[in-house]
Design a protein around this motif. Structure first.
Motif, PDB file in Angstrom:
ATOM      1  N   ASP A   1      32.559 -23.990   2.864  1.00 57.09           N
ATOM      2  CA  ASP A   1      31.119 -23.740   2.822  1.00 57.09           C
ATOM      3  C   ASP A   1      30.385 -24.662   3.794  1.00 57.09           C
ATOM      4  N   LYS A   2      29.367 -24.108   4.455  1.00 56.42           N
ATOM      5  CA  LYS A   2      28.522 -24.875   5.368  1.00 56.42           C
ATOM      6  C   LYS A   2      27.164 -25.110   4.713  1.00 56.42           C
ATOM      7  N   LEU A   3      26.560 -26.242   5.063  1.00 51.62           N
ATOM      8  CA  LEU A   3      25.258 -26.591   4.502  1.00 51.62           C
ATOM      9  C   LEU A   3      24.251 -26.766   5.630  1.00 51.62           C
ATOM     10  N   LEU A   4      23.168 -26.003   5.565  1.00 51.57           N
ATOM     11  CA  LEU A   4      22.110 -26.092   6.560  1.00 51.57           C
ATOM     12  C   LEU A   4      20.869 -26.716   5.916  1.00 51.57           C
ATOM     13  N   PHE A   5      20.507 -27.903   6.394  1.00 52.86           N
ATOM     14  CA  PHE A   5      19.268 -28.548   5.969  1.00 52.86           C
ATOM     15  C   PHE A   5      18.151 -28.025   6.870  1.00 52.86           C
ATOM     16  N   SER A   6      17.192 -27.326   6.285  1.00 54.12           N
ATOM     17  CA  SER A   6      16.106 -26.770   7.086  1.00 54.12           C
ATOM     18  C   SER A   6      14.795 -27.455   6.718  1.00 54.12           C
ATOM     19  N   TYR A   7      14.147 -28.017   7.719  1.00 52.91           N
ATOM     20  CA  TYR A   7      12.882 -28.726   7.529  1.00 52.91           C
ATOM     21  C   TYR A   7      11.768 -28.009   8.298  1.00 52.91           C
ATOM     22  N   HIS A   8      10.545 -28.237   7.865  1.00 51.19           N
ATOM     23  CA  HIS A   8       9.393 -27.711   8.590  1.00 51.19           C
ATOM     24  C   HIS A   8       9.314 -28.422   9.935  1.00 51.19           C
TER      25      HIS A   8
ATOM     26  N   TYR B   1       8.992 -38.607  11.481  1.00 48.24           N
ATOM     27  CA  TYR B   1       9.452 -37.508  10.633  1.00 48.24           C
ATOM     28  C   TYR B   1      10.896 -37.110  10.930  1.00 48.24           C
ATOM     29  N   GLU B   2      11.231 -36.959  12.210  1.00 50.12           N
ATOM     30  CA  GLU B   2      12.584 -36.543  12.589  1.00 50.12           C
ATOM     31  C   GLU B   2      13.628 -37.541  12.091  1.00 50.12           C
ATOM     32  N   LEU B   3      13.340 -38.830  12.217  1.00 47.51           N
ATOM     33  CA  LEU B   3      14.272 -39.858  11.753  1.00 47.51           C
ATOM     34  C   LEU B   3      14.440 -39.796  10.240  1.00 47.51           C
ATOM     35  N   GLN B   4      13.352 -39.567   9.525  1.00 46.70           N
ATOM     36  CA  GLN B   4      13.419 -39.487   8.072  1.00 46.70           C
ATOM     37  C   GLN B   4      14.199 -38.253   7.618  1.00 46.70           C
ATOM     38  N   ALA B   5      14.003 -37.131   8.312  1.00 45.75           N
ATOM     39  CA  ALA B   5      14.754 -35.915   7.973  1.00 45.75           C
ATOM     40  C   ALA B   5      16.254 -36.155   8.164  1.00 45.75           C
ATOM     41  N   GLY B   6      16.608 -36.824   9.243  1.00 54.13           N
ATOM     42  CA  GLY B   6      18.015 -37.129   9.479  1.00 54.13           C
ATOM     43  C   GLY B   6      18.589 -38.050   8.421  1.00 54.13           C
ATOM     44  N   ALA B   7      17.807 -39.069   8.039  1.00 56.94           N
ATOM     45  CA  ALA B   7      18.277 -40.013   7.026  1.00 56.94           C
ATOM     46  C   ALA B   7      18.460 -39.323   5.675  1.00 56.94           C
TER      47      ALA B   7
ATOM     48  N   ILE C   1      21.295 -29.703  10.803  1.00 55.93           N
ATOM     49  CA  ILE C   1      19.852 -29.670  10.544  1.00 55.93           C
ATOM     50  C   ILE C   1      19.198 -28.642  11.448  1.00 55.93           C
ATOM     51  N   GLY C   2      18.246 -27.897  10.890  1.00 59.07           N
ATOM     52  CA  GLY C   2      17.429 -26.968  11.664  1.00 59.07           C
ATOM     53  C   GLY C   2      15.971 -27.119  11.263  1.00 59.07           C
ATOM     54  N   TYR C   3      15.081 -26.570  12.067  1.00 55.22           N
ATOM     55  CA  TYR C   3      13.641 -26.663  11.790  1.00 55.22           C
ATOM     56  C   TYR C   3      13.026 -25.272  11.834  1.00 55.22           C
ATOM     57  N   GLN C   4      12.196 -24.988  10.865  1.00 53.65           N
ATOM     58  CA  GLN C   4      11.572 -23.682  10.735  1.00 53.65           C
ATOM     59  C   GLN C   4      10.044 -23.808  10.771  1.00 53.65           C
ATOM     60  N   CYS C   5       9.369 -22.650  10.761  1.00 49.72           N
ATOM     61  CA  CYS C   5       7.914 -22.578  10.599  1.00 49.72           C
ATOM     62  C   CYS C   5       7.121 -23.172  11.756  1.00 49.72           C
ATOM     63  N   ARG C   6       7.479 -22.795  12.976  1.00 53.57           N
ATOM     64  CA  ARG C   6       6.598 -23.141  14.090  1.00 53.57           C
ATOM     65  C   ARG C   6       5.272 -22.415  13.908  1.00 53.57           C
TER      66      ARG C   6
ATOM     67  N   ASP D   1       5.484 -27.334  22.464  1.00 51.24           N
ATOM     68  CA  ASP D   1       6.905 -27.574  22.190  1.00 51.24           C
ATOM     69  C   ASP D   1       7.030 -28.149  20.785  1.00 51.24           C
ATOM     70  N   TRP D   2       7.977 -27.601  20.020  1.00 49.70           N
ATOM     71  CA  TRP D   2       8.169 -28.015  18.634  1.00 49.70           C
ATOM     72  C   TRP D   2       9.556 -28.619  18.449  1.00 49.70           C
ATOM     73  N   LEU D   3       9.661 -29.417  17.403  1.00 44.45           N
ATOM     74  CA  LEU D   3      10.932 -30.070  17.086  1.00 44.45           C
ATOM     75  C   LEU D   3      12.000 -29.018  16.823  1.00 44.45           C
ATOM     76  N   SER D   4      13.157 -29.185  17.447  1.00 45.40           N
ATOM     77  CA  SER D   4      14.258 -28.244  17.309  1.00 45.40           C
ATOM     78  C   SER D   4      15.561 -29.035  17.104  1.00 45.40           C
ATOM     79  N   PRO D   5      16.704 -28.354  16.827  1.00 45.54           N
ATOM     80  CA  PRO D   5      16.944 -26.929  16.988  1.00 45.54           C
ATOM     81  C   PRO D   5      16.273 -26.105  15.891  1.00 45.54           C
ATOM     82  N   TYR D   6      15.860 -24.910  16.259  1.00 42.27           N
ATOM     83  CA  TYR D   6      15.233 -24.051  15.279  1.00 42.27           C
ATOM     84  C   TYR D   6      16.289 -23.490  14.327  1.00 42.27           C
ATOM     85  N   THR D   7      15.880 -23.275  13.110  1.00 42.71           N
ATOM     86  CA  THR D   7      16.792 -22.759  12.092  1.00 42.71           C
ATOM     87  C   THR D   7      17.429 -21.441  12.525  1.00 42.71           C
ATOM     88  N   THR D   8      16.657 -20.586  13.179  1.00 40.87           N
ATOM     89  CA  THR D   8      17.205 -19.304  13.623  1.00 40.87           C
ATOM     90  C   THR D   8      18.304 -19.495  14.669  1.00 40.87           C
TER      91      THR D   8
END
Length: 338
Positions: free
Chosen positions: A192-199, A212-218, A236-241, A247-254
């Motif tokens: 199983d793979k786990l995808l952490f998706s953040y705004h 924010y990016e550092l905290q998401a990683g931690a 980790i991926g980022y959603q909801c641009r 330019d938004w924080l990536s990689p995007y979840t998609t």
């Protein structure tokens, strides 16, 4: 004899429209998108763009989305916060603490100012504000801080106020997220793979000092550690641009989902540790957009989805585990007098 301290605790979040109608959604979005921490350009120019182009269309489209997740009780987001506040208050009462817990919203109701006024009138001598964003950002936690500061000034309340910036590395929080992943069926001993998706957030905010990016990683590292996962098992991926003009924080979840569909990685467990309570971005976007997107990518890769390749892990929401997390996060401040 001096009266004992009465502590007021505010758990704050973004909010939702009062009802799932285009007019209510437009009113909510107008407050949200005109926030100086959200607006992407000069406020006057942005106001005209909102009024002429964005709000008419987005109000209608978003209202349809809200209608699909609305309940007989009302907004599931608002209801969850009300129940969280009530249960947290019960925990404090059982411990013999004179603490009033209320929820408040930056752009919805109850407003932060109305709750500040209520706690002042209730005789609170201390105030603790906990934004329900485990990972702080200038556009979220910062907006709550702005609202609290304005409310205290307008209510002429000179009160001791503790503001909790984040709880991204709180051990109880990490254990609760890990437990929710296991409860959803994730098997640490499988493929199983786990995808952490953040705004996602604009890169300009990171350049301005946002951590924010550092905290998401931690946070992700802590949860993966609780699950005993090797680095190859999660990402980790980022959603909801909000817009494509910045330019938004990536990689995007998609993008992550596209790669994993092509690689045939097996079951994907999708968790959103940055969302404390399920909201439009999880209740709608995942079921109606991201999950179908993943299955479409599987078909494009030449395979037929079986229906169990994508598993969403719900937010902590109004659960007992979430109440325990928030009580633990607040503990140092409660020991200070609450």
């Amino acid at each position: 004899m001096q009266a004992p301290d009465r502590c007021g605790v505010i758990i704050a979040n973004t909010g939702t429209p009062k009802e799932p109608t285009p007019s209510a959604v437009r009113s909510y979005l107008r407050r949200f998108l005109m926030d100086r921490r959200i607006a992407p350009m000069n406020r006057l120019a942005w106001w005209f763009i909102l009024q002429a182009g964005i709000l008419p269309k987005r109000g209608r489209v978003s209202a349809e989305k809200y209608q699909s997740i609305w309940t007989d009780e009302g907004s599931p987001f608002t209801i969850a916060h009300e129940k969280l506040a009530a249960r947290l208050g019960e925990v404090f009462a059982q411990e013999g603490s004179d603490t009033l817990v209320r929820c408040a919203m930056s752009y919805g109701v109850p407003t932060i100012r109305s709750v500040v006024r209520e706690l002042k009138e209730a005789g609170c001598t201390r105030l603790v504000v906990l934004p329900l964003y485990p990972q702080s950002a200038l556009s979220t936690t910062g907006s709550v801080s702005d609202s609290v500061e304005r409310a205290l000034k307008k209510e002429h309340w000179d009160v001791s106020c503790d503001f909790l910036d984040n709880y991204h590395d709180n051990p109880t929080y990490a254990r609760a997220i890990a437990a929710s992943v296991r409860h959803a069926g994730f098997d640490p001993d499988s493929d199983d793979k786990l995808l952490f998706s953040y705004h996602s957030i604009p890169l300009t905010d990171i350049e301005a000092g946002d951590t924010y990016e550092l905290q998401a990683g931690a946070s992700s590292l802590l949860v993966a550690g609780e699950l005993g996962l090797e680095r190859t098992r999660w990402t980790i991926g980022y959603q909801c641009r909000f817009d494509k003009g910045r330019d938004w924080l990536s990689p995007y979840t998609t993008e992550v989902l596209s790669r994993w569909a092509e690689a045939d990685v097996g079951r994907v467990f999708f968790v959103c540790p940055g969302f404390s309570v399920d909201c439009l971005e999880t209740l709608y976007d995942i079921d109606y957009e991201l999950k179908p997107f993943y299955y479409d990518k599987i078909r494009e890769a030449g395979r037929v989805p079986t229906g169990d390749e994508f598993v969403y892990v719900p937010c902590l929401d109004r659960s007992k585990a979430h109440v325990k997390v928030l009580a633990d996060v607040l503990q140092p401040y409660r020991e200070g007098g609450c």
